[in-house]
Design a protein around this motif. Structure first.
Motif, PDB file in Angstrom:
ATOM      1  N   LEU A  44      -5.039   0.080  -0.890  1.00 18.64           N
ATOM      2  CA  LEU A  44      -6.135   1.330  -1.545  1.00 18.64           C
ATOM      3  C   LEU A  44      -5.641   1.774  -2.808  1.00 18.64           C
ATOM      4  CD1 LEU A  44      -5.692   3.399   2.056  1.00 18.64           C
ATOM      5  CD2 LEU A  44      -7.426   1.352   1.306  1.00 18.64           C
ATOM      6  N   PHE A  45      -6.603   2.490  -3.434  1.00 20.21           N
ATOM      7  CA  PHE A  45      -6.420   3.080  -4.714  1.00 20.21           C
ATOM      8  C   PHE A  45      -5.910   2.125  -5.885  1.00 20.21           C
ATOM      9  CE2 PHE A  45      -5.730   6.286  -1.332  1.00 20.21           C
ATOM     10  CZ  PHE A  45      -6.972   6.962  -1.613  1.00 20.21           C
ATOM     11  N   ASN A  97      -0.699  -5.649 -15.959  1.00 16.95           N
ATOM     12  CA  ASN A  97      -1.860  -6.254 -15.432  1.00 16.95           C
ATOM     13  C   ASN A  97      -1.686  -6.447 -13.891  1.00 16.95           C
ATOM     14  OD1 ASN A  97      -3.168  -6.949 -17.958  1.00 16.95           O
ATOM     15  ND2 ASN A  97      -1.645  -8.710 -18.273  1.00 16.95           N
ATOM     16  N   MET A  98      -0.634  -5.763 -13.509  1.00 21.49           N
ATOM     17  CA  MET A  98      -0.494  -5.869 -11.847  1.00 21.49           C
ATOM     18  C   MET A  98      -1.564  -4.840 -11.197  1.00 21.49           C
ATOM     19  SD  MET A  98       3.658  -5.366 -11.613  1.00 21.49           S
ATOM     20  CE  MET A  98       3.763  -3.817 -12.215  1.00 21.49           C
ATOM     21  N   ASP A  99      -1.778  -5.043  -9.859  1.00 20.17           N
ATOM     22  CA  ASP A  99      -2.453  -4.150  -8.953  1.00 20.17           C
ATOM     23  C   ASP A  99      -1.396  -3.151  -8.668  1.00 20.17           C
ATOM     24  OD1 ASP A  99      -4.764  -5.659  -9.332  1.00 20.17           O
ATOM     25  OD2 ASP A  99      -4.427  -6.782  -7.354  1.00 20.17           O
ATOM     26  N   TRP A 100      -1.370  -2.074  -9.215  1.00 21.03           N
ATOM     27  CA  TRP A 100      -0.669  -0.915  -8.847  1.00 21.03           C
ATOM     28  C   TRP A 100      -1.263   0.490  -8.321  1.00 21.03           C
ATOM     29  CZ3 TRP A 100      -2.339   3.171 -11.525  1.00 21.03           C
ATOM     30  CH2 TRP A 100      -3.119   2.783 -12.843  1.00 21.03           C
ATOM     31  N   THR A 135       5.287  -4.559  -3.460  1.00 22.99           N
ATOM     32  CA  THR A 135       6.542  -3.871  -3.664  1.00 22.99           C
ATOM     33  C   THR A 135       6.434  -2.383  -3.541  1.00 22.99           C
ATOM     34  OG1 THR A 135       7.484  -5.458  -5.258  1.00 22.99           O
ATOM     35  CG2 THR A 135       8.322  -3.308  -5.473  1.00 22.99           C
ATOM     36  N   ILE A 136       7.050  -1.832  -2.769  1.00 25.30           N
ATOM     37  CA  ILE A 136       7.034  -0.211  -2.535  1.00 25.30           C
ATOM     38  C   ILE A 136       8.336   0.399  -3.189  1.00 25.30           C
ATOM     39  CG2 ILE A 136       6.886   1.853  -1.011  1.00 25.30           C
ATOM     40  CD1 ILE A 136       5.398   0.179   0.868  1.00 25.30           C
TER      41      ILE A 136
END
Length: 205
Positions: free
Chosen positions: A195-196, A137-140, A71-72
């Protein structure tokens, strides 16, 4: 890849849509007004509010069995006018409910400027987003622009190489800025390449 977009009808979001679709990615965009974003090949437009869990669920299921890989979010507070100094009309915690540690490195003139204008309300909301997303706990990834260029359309639409100022904006100056097109391109690159992850990054043009 397939994406969920929140804020796709905004000035930054529309650049993100173009950046995603041009190389062949697909996306579903949740927008408050259906007419705010023209349908395009590869783009599914769903009407609803980012404050509504059921609307977000509908957006996720709109292209079933294809589900978003990422999601963006390019949401911003809603103002009476495009000017960042205009009065805010979106509810408090709009950004925080829809889902920074760089303040210390801001030039003192920027702190005075931001603290005495209506921009401070958006900054407070962005800060809430920052704090709350770090608890998930998401990858953000949190991407922060020093200042987005909107005033000159030619400059806003021009892509330039970005410079990264770390997670705390070390070395930023009062005159630093980045075009909306460069910001959108960077956001898409971050999302596609992963990334990041679980980090913040401050960027300038």
């Amino acid at each position: 890849m397939h994406f969920l977009l929140l804020g796709a009808s905004g000035r930054t979001g529309q650049h993100v849509v173009s950046e995603l679709l041009s190389p062949g990615h697909t996306a579903v965009a949740l927008v408050r007004t259906s007419s705010s974003l023209a349908p395009r090949p590869g783009l599914t437009v769903v009407t609803g509010s980012p404050l509504s869990k059921s609307d977000i669920r509908n957006a996720f299921l709109a292209t079933s069995p294809l589900s978003p890989s990422a999601t963006i979010i390019t949401l911003n507070t809603v103002r009476k006018l495009d000017s960042p100094f205009a009065a805010q009309i979106s509810p408090p915690r709009f950004l925080a409910d829809s889902v920074g540690n760089s303040w210390d490195n801001l030039p003192w003139l920027s702190k005075v400027f931001l603290g005495w204008t209506n921009v401070k309300y958006a900054l407070e909301d962005h800060d809430l987003v920052d704090k709350e997303i770090r608890l998930t706990n998401m990858d953000w990834t949190l991407v922060r622009a020093v200042r987005l260029r909107f005033d000159d359309q030619k400059l806003a639409d021009a892509k330039t190489e970005v410079k990264l100022l770390g997670s705390k904006g070390e070395g930023m100056s009062f005159f630093d800025s980045v075009s909306v097109a460069s910001m959108a391109s960077f956001l898409v690159n971050v999302a596609v390449k992963g990334l990041f992850i679980r980090n913040a990054v401050v960027m300038a043009g």
